[in-house]
Write a protein that holds these residues in place. Structure first.
Motif, PDB file in Angstrom:
ATOM      1  N   LEU A   1       0.842  -1.195   0.000  1.00 33.93           N
ATOM      2  CA  LEU A   1       0.000   0.000   0.000  1.00 33.93           C
ATOM      3  C   LEU A   1       0.874   1.241   0.000  1.00 33.93           C
ATOM      4  N   ALA A   2       0.563   2.154  -0.902  1.00 36.71           N
ATOM      5  CA  ALA A   2       1.276   3.428  -1.035  1.00 36.71           C
ATOM      6  C   ALA A   2       0.434   4.340  -1.918  1.00 36.71           C
ATOM      7  N   HIS A   3       0.923   5.543  -2.122  1.00 39.94           N
ATOM      8  CA  HIS A   3       0.172   6.484  -2.970  1.00 39.94           C
ATOM      9  C   HIS A   3       0.079   5.999  -4.415  1.00 39.94           C
ATOM     10  N   ARG A   4       0.961   5.125  -4.827  1.00 44.22           N
ATOM     11  CA  ARG A   4       0.950   4.629  -6.212  1.00 44.22           C
ATOM     12  C   ARG A   4      -0.182   3.657  -6.498  1.00 44.22           C
ATOM     13  N   ASN A   5      -0.725   3.017  -5.445  1.00 41.32           N
ATOM     14  CA  ASN A   5      -1.723   1.981  -5.717  1.00 41.32           C
ATOM     15  C   ASN A   5      -2.920   2.007  -4.767  1.00 41.32           C
ATOM     16  N   SER A   6      -3.060   3.083  -3.963  1.00 37.87           N
ATOM     17  CA  SER A   6      -4.173   3.112  -3.006  1.00 37.87           C
ATOM     18  C   SER A   6      -4.473   4.547  -2.591  1.00 37.87           C
ATOM     19  N   ALA A   7      -5.417   4.671  -1.668  1.00 40.63           N
ATOM     20  CA  ALA A   7      -5.770   5.985  -1.134  1.00 40.63           C
ATOM     21  C   ALA A   7      -4.770   6.463  -0.090  1.00 40.63           C
ATOM     22  N   ILE A   8      -3.820   5.628   0.299  1.00 42.14           N
ATOM     23  CA  ILE A   8      -2.811   5.971   1.299  1.00 42.14           C
ATOM     24  C   ILE A   8      -1.874   7.031   0.714  1.00 42.14           C
ATOM     25  N   GLN A   9      -1.668   8.124   1.445  1.00 36.45           N
ATOM     26  CA  GLN A   9      -0.846   9.225   0.941  1.00 36.45           C
ATOM     27  C   GLN A   9       0.376   9.537   1.801  1.00 36.45           C
ATOM     28  N   ALA A  10       0.350   9.251   3.101  1.00 37.46           N
ATOM     29  CA  ALA A  10       1.394   9.734   3.998  1.00 37.46           C
ATOM     30  C   ALA A  10       2.371   8.654   4.450  1.00 37.46           C
ATOM     31  N   GLN A  11       2.205   7.416   3.969  1.00 34.58           N
ATOM     32  CA  GLN A  11       3.093   6.332   4.371  1.00 34.58           C
ATOM     33  C   GLN A  11       3.062   5.240   3.311  1.00 34.58           C
ATOM     34  N   SER A  12       3.864   4.208   3.507  1.00 33.94           N
ATOM     35  CA  SER A  12       3.801   3.043   2.617  1.00 33.94           C
ATOM     36  C   SER A  12       4.109   1.793   3.425  1.00 33.94           C
ATOM     37  N   LEU A  13       3.624   0.664   2.903  1.00 34.40           N
ATOM     38  CA  LEU A  13       3.883  -0.642   3.486  1.00 34.40           C
ATOM     39  C   LEU A  13       4.332  -1.566   2.369  1.00 34.40           C
ATOM     40  N   ALA A  14       5.467  -2.230   2.588  1.00 39.44           N
ATOM     41  CA  ALA A  14       6.001  -3.147   1.578  1.00 39.44           C
ATOM     42  C   ALA A  14       6.641  -4.331   2.277  1.00 39.44           C
ATOM     43  N   GLU A  15       6.776  -5.433   1.540  1.00 39.80           N
ATOM     44  CA  GLU A  15       7.561  -6.561   2.019  1.00 39.80           C
ATOM     45  C   GLU A  15       8.870  -6.568   1.247  1.00 39.80           C
ATOM     46  N   ALA A  16       9.985  -6.669   1.986  1.00 39.97           N
ATOM     47  CA  ALA A  16      11.313  -6.761   1.363  1.00 39.97           C
ATOM     48  C   ALA A  16      11.837  -8.172   1.537  1.00 39.97           C
ATOM     49  N   ARG A  17      12.652  -8.617   0.571  1.00 38.95           N
ATOM     50  CA  ARG A  17      13.255  -9.939   0.630  1.00 38.95           C
ATOM     51  C   ARG A  17      14.731  -9.846   0.284  1.00 38.95           C
ATOM     52  N   LEU A  18      15.538 -10.572   1.075  1.00 45.13           N
ATOM     53  CA  LEU A  18      16.977 -10.660   0.828  1.00 45.13           C
ATOM     54  C   LEU A  18      17.375 -12.134   0.851  1.00 45.13           C
ATOM     55  N   PRO A  19      18.064 -12.610  -0.181  1.00 47.00           N
ATOM     56  CA  PRO A  19      18.508 -14.003  -0.180  1.00 47.00           C
ATOM     57  C   PRO A  19      19.625 -14.228   0.842  1.00 47.00           C
ATOM     58  N   PRO A  20      19.893 -15.485   1.197  1.00 52.70           N
ATOM     59  CA  PRO A  20      20.958 -15.782   2.161  1.00 52.70           C
ATOM     60  C   PRO A  20      22.281 -15.124   1.757  1.00 52.70           C
ATOM     61  N   GLY A  21      22.943 -14.510   2.735  1.00 53.33           N
ATOM     62  CA  GLY A  21      24.239 -13.874   2.503  1.00 53.33           C
ATOM     63  C   GLY A  21      24.188 -12.475   1.922  1.00 53.33           C
ATOM     64  N   ALA A  22      23.029 -12.034   1.469  1.00 56.31           N
ATOM     65  CA  ALA A  22      22.913 -10.716   0.836  1.00 56.31           C
ATOM     66  C   ALA A  22      22.732  -9.612   1.874  1.00 56.31           C
ATOM     67  N   SER A  23      23.135  -8.407   1.491  1.00 54.91           N
ATOM     68  CA  SER A  23      22.957  -7.208   2.320  1.00 54.91           C
ATOM     69  C   SER A  23      22.366  -6.106   1.465  1.00 54.91           C
ATOM     70  N   THR A  24      21.619  -5.227   2.104  1.00 58.15           N
ATOM     71  CA  THR A  24      21.253  -3.996   1.421  1.00 58.15           C
ATOM     72  C   THR A  24      22.505  -3.116   1.384  1.00 58.15           C
ATOM     73  N   THR A  25      22.525  -2.168   0.485  1.00 57.89           N
ATOM     74  CA  THR A  25      23.595  -1.174   0.470  1.00 57.89           C
ATOM     75  C   THR A  25      23.354  -0.227   1.642  1.00 57.89           C
ATOM     76  N   ALA A  26      24.402   0.104   2.374  1.00 54.77           N
ATOM     77  CA  ALA A  26      24.261   1.063   3.477  1.00 54.77           C
ATOM     78  C   ALA A  26      23.683   2.360   2.917  1.00 54.77           C
TER      79      ALA A  26
END
Length: 121
Positions: free
Chosen positions: A24-49
């Protein structure tokens, strides 16, 4: 009424390198001030700092285990942990387990690539 099922959300890669499914976010719903997403990282992976000048985030771990760094602090995280990430703080999460790390990401204001500053640590 806006209802988005996780299985119907199209995955995309965020600027920090994680694969997310925006629920849910402004791109696909009536929600304007926040967003909700699920993130996935495979084993051993890191996000970039990275940090977000404007956005505060909450990560909620739903599957797997990892190591969370916020500023200089480093902590192990697992299912059921909720992590507060204030605006402006450098953060990174690494999957330290054998399974895909899955977490819900709540952002206020909603996630935007333009509010993500990548760092090279």
């Amino acid at each position: 009424m806006d209802i988005v099922n996780l299985n119907d959300a199209e995955p995309f890669t965020t600027k920090d390198g994680s694969e997310i499914r925006e629920l849910l976010a402004h791109r696909n719903s009536a929600i304007q001030a926040q967003s909700l997403a699920e993130a996935r990282l495979p084993p051993g992976a890191s996000t970039t700092a990275h940090y977000h000048p404007k956005t505060e985030e909450i990560y909620y771990i739903t599957h797997g285990q990892g190591r969370m760094q916020i500023g200089e602090e480093l902590r192990d995280v697992s299912v059921g942990d909720a992590i507060a990430i204030p605006p402006g703080l450098v953060h990174q999460i690494t999957n330290t387990g054998e399974d895909t790390l899955r977490l819900l990401c709540c952002c206020a204001p909603g996630y935007e690539h333009e509010d993500t500053v990548l760092l090279d640590l």
